[in-house]
Design a protein around this motif. Structure first.
Motif, PDB file in Angstrom:
ATOM      1  N   TYR A  74       9.442  -4.422  -4.110  1.00 24.74           N
ATOM      2  CA  TYR A  74       8.451  -3.843  -3.183  1.00 24.74           C
ATOM      3  C   TYR A  74       8.267  -4.750  -1.971  1.00 24.74           C
ATOM      4  O   TYR A  74       8.210  -4.272  -0.831  1.00 24.74           O
ATOM      5  N   LYS A  75       8.173  -6.040  -2.207  1.00 18.96           N
ATOM      6  CA  LYS A  75       7.996  -6.987  -1.107  1.00 18.96           C
ATOM      7  C   LYS A  75       9.187  -6.939  -0.148  1.00 18.96           C
ATOM      8  O   LYS A  75       9.021  -7.046   1.073  1.00 18.96           O
ATOM      9  N   ASN A  76      10.387  -6.794  -0.704  1.00 15.52           N
ATOM     10  CA  ASN A  76      11.583  -6.685   0.138  1.00 15.52           C
ATOM     11  C   ASN A  76      11.511  -5.454   1.039  1.00 15.52           C
ATOM     12  O   ASN A  76      11.833  -5.515   2.228  1.00 15.52           O
ATOM     13  N   LEU A  77      11.077  -4.331   0.458  1.00  9.48           N
ATOM     14  CA  LEU A  77      10.931  -3.114   1.257  1.00  9.48           C
ATOM     15  C   LEU A  77       9.824  -3.282   2.300  1.00  9.48           C
ATOM     16  O   LEU A  77       9.980  -2.880   3.461  1.00  9.48           O
ATOM     17  N   PHE A  78       8.730  -3.865   1.882  1.00 13.98           N
ATOM     18  CA  PHE A  78       7.556  -4.025   2.748  1.00 13.98           C
ATOM     19  C   PHE A  78       7.887  -4.842   3.996  1.00 13.98           C
ATOM     20  O   PHE A  78       7.445  -4.514   5.103  1.00 13.98           O
ATOM     21  N   GLU A  91       2.759   2.863   7.461  1.00 15.15           N
ATOM     22  CA  GLU A  91       2.587   1.416   7.612  1.00 15.15           C
ATOM     23  C   GLU A  91       1.199   0.978   7.138  1.00 15.15           C
ATOM     24  O   GLU A  91       1.060  -0.008   6.408  1.00 15.15           O
ATOM     25  N   GLU A  92       0.174   1.716   7.543  1.00 17.33           N
ATOM     26  CA  GLU A  92      -1.196   1.383   7.143  1.00 17.33           C
ATOM     27  C   GLU A  92      -1.361   1.438   5.623  1.00 17.33           C
ATOM     28  O   GLU A  92      -1.972   0.549   5.013  1.00 17.33           O
ATOM     29  N   ARG A  93      -0.784   2.466   4.990  1.00 18.38           N
ATOM     30  CA  ARG A  93      -0.900   2.611   3.540  1.00 18.38           C
ATOM     31  C   ARG A  93      -0.079   1.552   2.799  1.00 18.38           C
ATOM     32  O   ARG A  93      -0.482   1.091   1.726  1.00 18.38           O
ATOM     33  N   MET A  94       1.060   1.182   3.353  1.00 17.20           N
ATOM     34  CA  MET A  94       1.856   0.101   2.758  1.00 17.20           C
ATOM     35  C   MET A  94       1.076  -1.206   2.796  1.00 17.20           C
ATOM     36  O   MET A  94       1.071  -1.974   1.821  1.00 17.20           O
ATOM     37  N   VAL A  95       0.420  -1.462   3.902  1.00 11.86           N
ATOM     38  CA  VAL A  95      -0.383  -2.689   4.040  1.00 11.86           C
ATOM     39  C   VAL A  95      -1.547  -2.679   3.050  1.00 11.86           C
ATOM     40  O   VAL A  95      -1.842  -3.701   2.419  1.00 11.86           O
ATOM     41  N   GLN A  96      -2.207  -1.544   2.912  1.00 11.03           N
ATOM     42  CA  GLN A  96      -3.325  -1.447   1.965  1.00 11.03           C
ATOM     43  C   GLN A  96      -2.866  -1.718   0.538  1.00 11.03           C
ATOM     44  O   GLN A  96      -3.506  -2.490  -0.193  1.00 11.03           O
ATOM     45  N   PHE A  97      -1.767  -1.091   0.142  1.00 12.68           N
ATOM     46  CA  PHE A  97      -1.265  -1.314  -1.210  1.00 12.68           C
ATOM     47  C   PHE A  97      -0.866  -2.772  -1.395  1.00 12.68           C
ATOM     48  O   PHE A  97      -1.148  -3.378  -2.438  1.00 12.68           O
ATOM     49  N   HIS A 122      -4.891   3.710  -7.748  1.00 12.32           N
ATOM     50  CA  HIS A 122      -5.375   4.603  -6.692  1.00 12.32           C
ATOM     51  C   HIS A 122      -4.496   4.505  -5.451  1.00 12.32           C
ATOM     52  O   HIS A 122      -4.047   5.528  -4.903  1.00 12.32           O
ATOM     53  N   PHE A 123      -4.219   3.288  -5.013  1.00 15.90           N
ATOM     54  CA  PHE A 123      -3.469   3.115  -3.776  1.00 15.90           C
ATOM     55  C   PHE A 123      -1.980   3.412  -3.947  1.00 15.90           C
ATOM     56  O   PHE A 123      -1.300   3.745  -2.978  1.00 15.90           O
ATOM     57  N   ALA A 124      -1.472   3.316  -5.176  1.00 16.14           N
ATOM     58  CA  ALA A 124      -0.092   3.739  -5.435  1.00 16.14           C
ATOM     59  C   ALA A 124       0.023   5.251  -5.265  1.00 16.14           C
ATOM     60  O   ALA A 124       0.993   5.760  -4.688  1.00 16.14           O
ATOM     61  N   LEU A 125      -0.982   5.963  -5.765  1.00 17.83           N
ATOM     62  CA  LEU A 125      -1.000   7.420  -5.632  1.00 17.83           C
ATOM     63  C   LEU A 125      -1.175   7.823  -4.169  1.00 17.83           C
ATOM     64  O   LEU A 125      -0.496   8.731  -3.676  1.00 17.83           O
ATOM     65  N   VAL A 126      -2.077   7.140  -3.482  1.00 18.40           N
ATOM     66  CA  VAL A 126      -2.303   7.407  -2.056  1.00 18.40           C
ATOM     67  C   VAL A 126      -1.019   7.171  -1.266  1.00 18.40           C
ATOM     68  O   VAL A 126      -0.640   7.970  -0.398  1.00 18.40           O
ATOM     69  N   LEU A 127      -0.348   6.073  -1.563  1.00 22.58           N
ATOM     70  CA  LEU A 127       0.900   5.752  -0.863  1.00 22.58           C
ATOM     71  C   LEU A 127       1.964   6.823  -1.109  1.00 22.58           C
ATOM     72  O   LEU A 127       2.644   7.267  -0.179  1.00 22.58           O
ATOM     73  N   ALA A 128       2.097   7.249  -2.360  1.00 26.25           N
ATOM     74  CA  ALA A 128       3.091   8.271  -2.695  1.00 26.25           C
ATOM     75  C   ALA A 128       2.829   9.565  -1.924  1.00 26.25           C
ATOM     76  O   ALA A 128       3.757  10.190  -1.395  1.00 26.25           O
TER      77      ALA A 128
END
Length: 202
Positions: A74-78, A91-97, A122-128
């Protein structure tokens, strides 16, 4: 006769130029479509990887090898590939997660870790959902597909900012884990009173 030859020659040159220009334009459009298709397909694949790793980080125990492997990916993708294809909302949701993930990873107290893991879910679901919406928007399918077919946990951006704020207060020691739910519910209710929005339960 000479004039007619000149006219015919000029007409031939003009026709050749027009044909050439049309060919170039068609080629440019084709290359553009090919690039878009490649970009969109790459974006979708990276989005799928991000959603997969985010979900796995909730599923696997923090002490497991699987958790560490998914965190690394995940960090590599981020920091890498996602930066090439993400839009501003993704981008905003990736940063939040990533913020919640960092707090969860570094948490030492079981009470804090339990709360942060709940928020990780919660934030994994939001990101998806955000990734799905971005893909639908990219492929111009919003009116055909999104509609009322899917739940959408990604729309309550202001609520999620409150969740981040309350977690930050807990991490910094301003708020005890025991008072977390009470303070979160209080601030969410205050926000909902100001501007009614769709509410999804954890």
């Amino acid at each position: 006769m000479r004039t007619e030859e000149l006219i015919l020659t000029a007409s031939g040159i003009l026709l050749t130029l027009v044909t050439l220009i049309i060919g170039i334009l068609k080629f440019s459009k084709q290359k553009k479509r090919e690039f878009q298709k490649t970009f969109f397909s790459t974006q979708l694949e990276i989005y799928k990887q991000a959603a997969h790793h985010a979900a796995a980080l909730y599923v696997y125990p923090k002490s497991s090898d699987e958790y560490m492997a998914h965190r690394y990916k995940y960090k590599n993708l981020f920091l890498g590939e996602m930066c090439i294809v993400e839009d501003k909302i993704v981008e905003e949701r990736m940063v939040q997660f990533n913020t919640i993930l960092n707090w969860y990873h570094e948490s030492k107290k079981e009470s804090e870790a339990a709360i942060l893991k709940k928020q990780l879910k919660h934030f994994a679901l939001v990101l998806a959902h955000t990734l799905r919406n971005s893909s639908i928007e990219t492929w111009k399918l919003k009116n055909d597909v999104l509609g009322e077919l899917f739940n959408d946990f990604s729309i309550n951006i202001e609520e999620d900012k409150v969740r981040i704020k309350i977690c930050r207060q807990m991490i910094s020691g301003e708020l005890t884990p025991e008072l977390y739910d009470k303070e979160l519910n209080k601030q969410l209710n205050e926000l909902r009173m100001k501007e009614p929005i769709i509410i999804y339960h954890d």
